[in-house]
Motif scaffolding. Structure first.
Motif, short mmCIF file in Angstrom:
data_model
loop_
_atom_site.label_atom_id
_atom_site.label_comp_id
_atom_site.label_asym_id
_atom_site.label_seq_id
_atom_site.Cartn_x
_atom_site.Cartn_y
_atom_site.Cartn_z
N ASP A 250 33.17 34.97 38.92
CA ASP A 250 33.77 34.54 40.18
C ASP A 250 35.19 34.01 39.98
OD1 ASP A 250 31.77 35.22 41.86
OD2 ASP A 250 31.26 33.17 42.48
N ILE A 251 35.32 33.12 38.98
CA ILE A 251 36.60 32.45 38.79
C ILE A 251 37.64 33.45 38.27
CG2 ILE A 251 36.60 31.56 36.41
CD1 ILE A 251 37.09 28.77 37.65
N LEU A 252 37.19 34.44 37.49
CA LEU A 252 38.12 35.46 36.99
C LEU A 252 38.55 36.39 38.12
CD1 LEU A 252 36.80 36.48 33.46
CD2 LEU A 252 38.45 34.74 34.10
N ILE A 254 38.55 35.99 41.34
CA ILE A 254 39.38 35.36 42.37
C ILE A 254 40.81 35.18 41.87
CG2 ILE A 254 39.12 32.89 41.88
CD1 ILE A 254 38.56 32.37 44.71
N SER A 255 40.99 35.16 40.54
CA SER A 255 42.32 35.01 39.97
C SER A 255 42.93 36.35 39.55
CB SER A 255 42.28 34.08 38.74
OG SER A 255 41.66 32.87 39.08
N GLY A 256 42.27 37.45 39.94
CA GLY A 256 42.83 38.75 39.63
C GLY A 256 42.67 39.16 38.18
N VAL A 257 41.53 38.78 37.59
CA VAL A 257 41.23 39.22 36.23
C VAL A 257 39.95 40.05 36.33
CG1 VAL A 257 40.66 38.49 33.89
CG2 VAL A 257 42.22 37.13 35.27
N THR A 321 45.26 30.59 48.93
CA THR A 321 44.41 30.41 47.74
C THR A 321 43.38 29.31 47.98
OG1 THR A 321 46.23 31.10 46.31
CG2 THR A 321 44.45 29.89 45.27
N ALA A 325 39.39 30.07 47.98
CA ALA A 325 38.48 29.46 47.00
C ALA A 325 37.28 28.82 47.70
CB ALA A 325 39.22 28.42 46.16
N ARG A 329 33.50 30.52 47.29
CA ARG A 329 32.47 29.67 46.67
C ARG A 329 31.32 29.43 47.65
NH1 ARG A 329 30.10 29.16 42.21
NH2 ARG A 329 29.08 27.17 41.98
N SER A 414 43.27 36.09 44.98
CA SER A 414 44.49 35.53 45.53
C SER A 414 45.61 36.56 45.49
CB SER A 414 44.86 34.25 44.79
OG SER A 414 44.72 34.43 43.40
N ILE A 415 45.55 37.48 44.52
CA ILE A 415 46.57 38.53 44.43
C ILE A 415 46.63 39.37 45.70
CG2 ILE A 415 47.06 40.72 43.26
CD1 ILE A 415 46.66 39.46 40.66
N ASN B 318 51.33 35.41 39.67
CA ASN B 318 50.04 36.08 39.52
C ASN B 318 49.60 36.15 38.06
OD1 ASN B 318 49.45 36.75 42.26
ND2 ASN B 318 51.12 38.22 42.16
N THR B 321 48.35 32.79 37.03
CA THR B 321 47.02 32.51 37.57
C THR B 321 45.95 33.18 36.71
OG1 THR B 321 47.92 32.38 39.79
CG2 THR B 321 45.57 32.74 39.63
#
Lengths: 438, 438
Positions: A250-252, A254-257, A321, A325, A329, A414-415, B318, B321
């Motif tokens: 989830d955290i990845l 949402i951060s574009g990973v 953002t 988030a 969540r 967010s991206i 980005n 992040t």
């Protein structure tokens, strides 16, 4: 580091050093060692500890590499000591040939159990379950049942729930050891059944299983096939790993990973996982930049707008953002009804309005004081308020929409969301400036 | 919605409707009901189910409000049915006067147990533990021990671990029921002790407790005071809630939302939680904007830079992040050694270099094709590469630095990190353009 000294000393020293540590601690030490050193330690450890170390290692530190490098005899001993689910997890990381070799060396019953488990997808209930359950035939009487439990639990540290099955292995219910102990000798298991239990099918997604276990506060849950035949059970400690994994994803995302980037992976993997997202973002950044280019004449006359528009776009990105988030969540913890979804979007609209007006007021005052231009202040106030409303609306509604479409809401990273706040964040101040200031 | 119909029908209908649901499902239904409807349902449910519903409700849906609105007699029945830890959690949300009223009405022993639990901080082992443990004196012989376990577990559904204590209640070890059953009649508990168990002190932070339980795959862990007196135990299902809570905090903080914003709270609370972060960010945005103002003469001659600089600053944000999310998540799953920290920063440098060069190449080609200006392309290539390196370095090193300083690394939210990438993202292209293009 004492470990280094122990590794360079003789076997007895190393053995003594290792005795101080729990298997899970050795698994953590392993992250810092070379393959050679790992092998050295595994070879010196008693088989039960060695197998526990391998099962405690994170997948991303490749326990299967240690296994395949071992002497076949030592290897087979370790595998036979492992729980079937742990053995399956490790062996399935090997390539086809190595799998066959490893499974060919071990006890045939163990091998066929592991082969059966390998047919389930790794992220389903079947891939998570352990087949090593305590089960009683419903026809057993008190004393038979009791000695059967003791026999079956002989090799287990904790035994969780006892399952009751009929002659065809169809799950009939669960029984508590306490009830068996307290019952009279002529009572059979069938009289002690609890039948209002929760179970899962083998193909259920592991995230759903985790939600059930967490919602019903279970310590374990039985896994059945379509005929309700008992296949195994999943215990709450396996679920903790699933939760950690899902939370990392989830955290990845949402951060574009990309969700399968290994946290401690090398830079090549990190580039592979992140570059595609950055390139998508570059395309959207050109979109936002084209808005700016469209207003070139305005910018030439009003260079001050260059600085202010970046403030308004940037603030929109941050507000989006925040809204994203909270919404992502919330969705991942429980499903929202249409009404709740609507209220969430409405709430984010209000938050955007108020936060936008507050920040807009500050920018207004700065324009008044620094640029001595009240009308510029008005333009900036309106643009800031407008963009933070857009931020709240998109940050909340896009993940909710994706969820309705059956797409993972965290993909609304967010991206993606900031594309909106960038475009609107440039368009609003430049458009208003063109109309009101020129 | 059938529930509505049942609520408007007579008590018997409602009772029948509710029988179909598990307490945790009723707790979820409650989220959508008015206080009056909740009260109506609680009053109709059997006391044991009613208390379970309250304990299953999320704190943010305020179970304590339902409790305080009930008739005192019904209320006391429900509280006496609750586990002490759940009762404590709910009652401690009431204001002082209501707490005294509620505790004054119930059984005095229960009240004093709850008062004792209320002295522990909510987010410590003491605040999380249940005092209702199964404990045996080490002097008991097999049959006494067995009947003692059955007596103590009478009211519990699952009993987890059995703890062995001496006459002063000092924890001596743990015993398995299986070992007691299998032992001979003349064996005492002291002969069956397992002494290599993990325990925690009452003041340990709940996050540390969760890490221990997850690392050692425990189902429960004993809580002791400084004299090793057994105070209670924490079970793995309580830890699942802690993990969910900590993960929510992580994802919120990294997105610039105050960690105690309630996900389903109202807009006023959301404004309170987010506005301070936005205002901090506004200050930093002015900082970045001042960089732009410094280059006003350049921008007047080269308006095309207005659009390009926003692309470079945005891409830096980005990339930062991404690096931040991976690093924060990694830190929260395990502590990094200095060497690992150094390698992490080095890795993010490499990732920034490669991703920056790839994106820089694309921007170079666009400048060549769209603006027919190769030197502009070179400026943009260098600025993009430079800013993505800064993004990787700050995204990794700032959370690592905060962790070393004892500050929560997730506070290095994307809002803070992007200040760097904004400033450098404007400075680099404008400075290079001034030097190379004018």
């Amino acid at each position: 580091m004492k470990l280094r000294a122990a590794l360079e000393g003789n076997d007895a020293d190393l053995q003594e050093f290792l005795q101080e540590y729990h298997a899970s601690e050795i698994a953590i030490l392993f992250e810092k060692l070379t393959p050679e050193e790992r092998k050295q330690i595994i070879n010196i450890l008693p088989t039960d500890i060695a197998s526990e170390v391998l099962s405690e290692m994170d997948e991303e530190h490749h326990p299967e590499q240690i296994l395949i490098d071992l002497h076949p005899e030592k290897r087979s001993e370790i595998i036979e000591e492992l729980d079937y689910d742990d053995a399956t997890d490790i062996i399935s990381q090997l390539d086809e040939d190595d799998q066959q070799e490893v499974l060919g060396d071990i006890d045939q019953e163990d091998a066929s159990n592991i082969r059966a488990l390998m047919t389930y997808e790794e992220d389903t209930a079947g891939g998570l379950m352990n087949t090593d359950v305590i089960k009683l035939n419903i026809g057993l009487y008190k004393n038979e049942a009791l000695s059967e439990v003791i026999r079956q639990s002989e090799e287990k540290e904790e035994f969780y729930t006892i399952y009751a099955v009929n002659d065809n292995d169809i799950l009939q219910g669960i029984v508590s050891l306490k009830d068996i102990i307290k019952s009279r000798a002529n009572v059979s298991v069938s009289a002690l059944l609890k039948t209002d239990y929760v179970f899962v099918k083998a193909d259920m997604d592991q995230e759903e299983v985790a939600k059930l276990i967490s919602q019903y506060n279970l310590t374990s849950i039985p896994v059945v096939d379509d005929q309700m035949r008992l296949l195994g059970r999943i215990t709450v400690d396996d679920i903790i790993d699933v939760l950690e994994e899902e939370n990392t994803e989830d955290i990845l995302k949402i951060s574009g990973v990309s969700e399968d980037e290994e946290l401690s992976g090398n830079w090549q993997d990190a580039v592979k996982s992140r570059l595609p997202w950055l390139i998508i973002n570059l395309a959207t950044a050109f979109l936002a930049a084209s808005v700016i280019r469209h207003f070139d004449p305005t910018l030439q006359k009003l260079t001050v707008m260059s600085a202010y528009m970046t403030i308004i776009a940037g603030m929109g990105g941050n507000a989006a953002t925040q809204a994203l988030a909270v919404t992502v969540r919330r969705i991942s913890l429980s499903d929202l009804t249409d009404q709740q979804a609507f209220r969430t979007v409405l709430k984010e609209f209000s938050v955007g309005l108020i936060n936008g007006a507050c920040n807009g007021l500050i920018v207004f005052l700065v324009a008044l004081w620094y640029d001595a231009n009240p009308m510029l202040g008005v333009v900036l106030f309106l643009a800031m308020t407008g963009n933070l409303i857009v931020a709240g609306l998109t940050g909340a509604s896009i993940p909710l929409l994706l969820k309705r479409l059956g797409i993972d809401p965290a993909v609304a990273s967010s991206i993606i969301i900031t594309t909106f706040t960038d475009c609107i964040g440039f368009l609003l101040p430049l458009y208003l400036a063109t109309k009101l200031l020129l």
